[in-house]
Enzyme design. Structure first.
Site, PDB file in Angstrom:
ATOM      1  N   SER B 140       0.837  -1.187   0.000  1.00 36.59           N
ATOM      2  CA  SER B 140       0.000   0.000   0.000  1.00 36.59           C
ATOM      3  C   SER B 140       0.885   1.255   0.000  1.00 36.59           C
ATOM      4  CB  SER B 140      -0.935  -0.050   1.223  1.00 36.59           C
ATOM      5  OG  SER B 140      -1.913   0.935   1.158  1.00 36.59           O
ATOM      6  N   ARG B 210     -11.863   6.262  10.261  1.00 39.48           N
ATOM      7  CA  ARG B 210     -11.433   4.875  10.230  1.00 39.48           C
ATOM      8  C   ARG B 210     -12.506   3.956   9.652  1.00 39.48           C
ATOM      9  NH1 ARG B 210      -7.074   1.738   9.628  1.00 39.48           N
ATOM     10  NH2 ARG B 210      -7.111  -0.116  10.911  1.00 39.48           N
ATOM     11  N   ASP B 305      -8.942  -6.232  -4.649  1.00 33.09           N
ATOM     12  CA  ASP B 305      -8.539  -4.957  -4.062  1.00 33.09           C
ATOM     13  C   ASP B 305      -9.108  -3.836  -4.923  1.00 33.09           C
ATOM     14  OD1 ASP B 305      -7.301  -2.701  -3.083  1.00 33.09           O
ATOM     15  OD2 ASP B 305      -5.267  -3.516  -3.146  1.00 33.09           O
ATOM     16  N   HIS B 338      -8.111  -5.034  -0.278  1.00 34.75           N
ATOM     17  CA  HIS B 338      -6.806  -4.408  -0.046  1.00 34.75           C
ATOM     18  C   HIS B 338      -6.087  -5.034   1.146  1.00 34.75           C
ATOM     19  CE1 HIS B 338      -3.829  -1.285  -0.468  1.00 34.75           C
ATOM     20  NE2 HIS B 338      -4.020  -0.863   0.753  1.00 34.75           N
ATOM     21  N   ASP B 339      -6.843  -5.409   2.153  1.00 33.94           N
ATOM     22  CA  ASP B 339      -6.271  -6.031   3.355  1.00 33.94           C
ATOM     23  C   ASP B 339      -5.485  -7.304   3.063  1.00 33.94           C
ATOM     24  OD1 ASP B 339      -6.718  -4.362   5.435  1.00 33.94           O
ATOM     25  OD2 ASP B 339      -8.303  -5.552   6.382  1.00 33.94           O
TER      26      ASP B 339
END
Lengths: 375, 375
Positions: B140, B210, B305, B338-339
């Protein structure tokens, strides 16, 4: 239109009395068979088409779709736009006084559902003498209402037009709605929903909520095309003001929205979205939920709509096909994401126009032969 | 490590002196050729691997990737994790005193860029006697640093491992970042960045920021799989508490984050993300930006992602190929969005492991023949 008979709600609560604000376009024919109900989405209203005299920029939210000679032709159809209960454009909502307390409902306004809205709309139809709609139509949350009509009042709707909608929200959809709600609920100016009494508005929360929502209405590609990484100034500013045009655009949208939209309405309408799931009471079986429908359907989706993706519309279509219902499906290759349902797109408009031509022909065929010859 | 020589920044500002907190794993070899720098993303730190004695749940953020016998094997490599400037885990940042004023920097901490971080990391490498990294690696935002290293210090990096990254943020990426920033900036507890002096923390804003971020880290499918429309209770609650498990999860993530993360750090790190665009000074030509690189590359992306989609990684790969650089590309079919770059996935892990095997073999080949025979 004021209603003094209580409206029982899905939550178990009831509204003791309420008002629905509505607009109509065109003329109801003698046998009341040409009425079309247009249902609105999150931030729209009963003002579907036309503009108010002496008020520039007062075009209805679907003015490109509804009007004389337009795809939903008001020279043929009697079109009704209703502001839904809990909204903030005139119908009874959180900012109105609760007759039981004499104070604004605020957050105590009951959480209403898509089904509750449909029942309220049906009562309005009763009052207007409309036994059966030629069509009920809506986009997004409005599409949910059109779909719910076909299930709740199967004999009162000939056609259901479900545009850019879904049979239920995904976890990601709910997640975006909940972040937006949290932004409002945690704004100190929200005051547990009683901000009216404090003379303030939770603008910060509404602004952030709208910015989040707006991102999900546009496609990634469309945003790239319109804004890309265009800078407001010649170079990076190295601060937290505006660097990129997309920031300017979104903040402006958020600011504008926070000036006119009610925070409690935002909360309850997003809840109506989250709760809609007609298959839920049928063990998740959408086929079963649609079994008693009698309408014909037009379902339209847009390829770049990642909020309510074409896959969701296809689920509706498949369930209707499984029930041997007549359904027309159009998947429009449009770049504008979820917002596409509000925009001009020649293929989209012609699909809807052609569909209403069919609705109109069917109406004509129902007119008694003697009457047709006299005409 | 304290640095008393000023660090000039891309913004034109400078940090007069600063401290970088770092951790190392494994041993630096005699010719200092086995060092690997691991760069962190938004909310991580120098604590890449291992755990702190007597502290349960203190695993490093990439503990599955980095350690003895792991894909990045600390029995072979000397691995360094550095907390970046402006972050909130020990290195000089907004919560530290500005030597010029004796008060916390707050929002006046200069907006630093990926390139600024790389220059600071290079100074740390100088101090540690590392002339050239065997590899610089990151996911990232960390991948942006690995890419920037290859451009800014082409002779000081043998391999660049760019995982789940992008050569620049899209308008949609920037939009999400800006909404998150607006949530923080408009939180009354933010106090223009001087909340330290007020003894408060803009938790509401951080929490919403968040939650927004977290939605973009997960894939739609993964969220559907993990949470779907699962309810916390037997039925809808018809209020604004928790109905759906996804709401509970996101609110929890937001709450937890707002307890430990610094709001000014959130603002400036998202700005570093927005600003990264190495092609910008080459008229948007990424090929030109990468012309002076000398490293070999591993680029990895994940199919689901949607934050930094595979297409973005392919742009990097294409530009490297156009420059006739050696590049290995893996597009991992993983469901976790994405994680995924932080999670165990056998194919992903084995790609990275195989790549480091190559890096290790190349190191061995560079050891003088006499020394190899003695070993």
């Amino acid at each position: 239109m004021h209603f003094s008979e209580p409206l029982p709600l899905q939550s178990g609560a009831a509204l003791s009395d309420y008002t629905l604000v509505y607009e109509t376009y065109g003329a109801l024919n003698a046998d009341c068979s040409n009425a079309v109900l247009v249902c609105h989405a999150l931030n729209a209203s009963h003002h579907v088409a036309g503009s108010y005299e002496g008020k520039p920029k007062s075009d209805g939210w679907w003015n490109n779709m509804v009007g004389p000679g337009k795809p939903l032709d008001t020279d043929r159809f009697f079109v009704i736009g209703v502001n839904n209960l809990g909204s903030c454009f005139g119908s009874t909502g959180p900012m109105h006084n609760n007759p039981a307390t004499g104070k604004p409902y605020g957050a105590s306004f009951p959480v209403v559902t898509v089904e509750d809205w449909v029942h309220a709309q049906a009562r309005l139809a009763d009052r207007l003498g409309i036994k059966k709609f030629a069509a009920v139509m809506g986009g997004s949350l409005g599409g949910m209402q059109a779909l719910a009509w076909s299930m709740l009042y199967p004999t009162r709707i000939a056609h259901s037009l479900v545009i850019a909608s879904t049979p239920k929200l995904s976890a990601q959809n709910i997640a975006f709605n909940d972040v937006a709600r949290q932004a409002i609920l945690t704004d100190p100016d929200y005051h547990d929903g009683d901000f009216y009494a404090h003379g303030v508005v939770p603008k910060r929360g509404l602004r952030v909520a709208r910015m989040i929502g707006h991102i999900t209405y546009l496609s990634d590609d469309d945003m790239a095309e319109k804004f890309g990484r265009d800078l407001r100034n010649a170079d990076y500013q190295f601060g937290y003001g505006i660097d990129f045009e997309i920031e300017s655009y979104l903040r402006y949208q958020g600011d504008k929205f926070s000036e006119y939209f009610d925070a409690n309405t935002y909360l309850l309408i997003t809840k109506a979205l989250d709760y809609f799931d007609p298959a839920r009471t049928h063990n998740g079986d959408l086929d079963a939920a649609l079994t008693n429908t009698q309408a014909e359907f037009l379902v339209v989706s847009f390829t770049t709509d990642w909020r309510f993706a074409p896959e969701r519309s296809r689920e509706i279509v498949q369930a209707l096909v499984n029930n041997q219902r007549r359904v027309t499906y159009a998947e429009i290759d449009a770049p504008h994401g979820h917002d596409a349902f509000l925009l001009d797109d020649a293929r989209y408009m012609s699909v809807v126009r052609a569909y209403y031509d069919k609705v109109w022909r069917q109406l004509g065929e129902r007119v008694p032969a003697a009457q047709r010859e006299a005409a």
